[in-house]
Scaffold this motif. Structure first.
Motif, short mmCIF file in Angstrom:
data_model
loop_
_atom_site.label_atom_id
_atom_site.label_comp_id
_atom_site.label_asym_id
_atom_site.label_seq_id
_atom_site.Cartn_x
_atom_site.Cartn_y
_atom_site.Cartn_z
N ASP A 127 0.47 5.26 9.17
CA ASP A 127 -0.29 4.22 8.83
C ASP A 127 -1.14 4.18 7.88
O ASP A 127 -1.46 3.41 6.73
N ASN B 43 2.61 8.19 14.08
CA ASN B 43 2.69 7.47 12.99
C ASN B 43 0.58 6.19 12.93
O ASN B 43 0.83 5.79 11.75
N ASP B 44 -0.23 6.36 13.51
CA ASP B 44 -1.03 6.67 13.45
C ASP B 44 -1.68 6.92 11.96
O ASP B 44 -2.36 6.44 11.26
N LYS C 192 2.60 9.08 18.60
CA LYS C 192 1.33 7.75 18.54
C LYS C 192 0.74 8.46 17.59
O LYS C 192 0.15 7.60 16.58
N GLU D 56 -0.74 4.70 4.15
CA GLU D 56 -0.23 3.48 3.96
C GLU D 56 -1.39 2.27 3.40
O GLU D 56 -1.18 2.18 2.39
N ASN D 57 -2.20 2.95 4.42
CA ASN D 57 -3.43 1.70 4.18
C ASN D 57 -3.74 2.45 2.98
O ASN D 57 -4.28 1.76 2.18
#
Length: 107
Positions: free
Chosen positions: A92, A88-89, A85, A95-96
């Motif tokens: 992410d 992944n956070d 997690k 990516e943002n």
């Protein structure tokens, strides 16, 4: 000495033995033949894997066969899951950020 799964998979030779046994059970000699190390060294690796519960050895006639036991690898999966997690956070968020940078440059 009490050994655990993490100690077993820390060594590349033991990881290779586990991979080798993942698809088929092999007798001890067949396992030893796959490596360029001495048979006593292979035996030591197999003993460690057996102590950790990652392989089992079954006697069939005069031969002893090794078989992988992947249930014990669940401990590694559980340990790694706690970080899944987090990463992944982080990915992410990256990516943002990159999407925002791309959008800003296009304007």
């Amino acid at each position: 000495m009490r050994r655990d799964v993490f100690q077993a998979i820390a060594d590349p030779t033991r990881r290779e033995i586990i991979s080798l046994l993942a698809s088929q059970q092999l007798n001890l000699n067949a396992v030893a033949d796959k490596f360029d190390i001495s048979r006593p060294a292979v035996s030591k690796h197999i003993r460690i894997l057996t102590e950790c519960g990652l392989i089992t050895i079954k006697q069939q006639g005069r031969e002893r066969f090794c078989q992988a036991n992947f249930k014990k690898l669940k401990q590694v999966e559980d340990w790694a899951a706690q970080y899944r997690k987090f990463w992944n956070d982080k990915l992410d968020a990256l990516e943002n950020f990159l999407d925002e940078e791309k959008t800003t440059k296009l304007k």
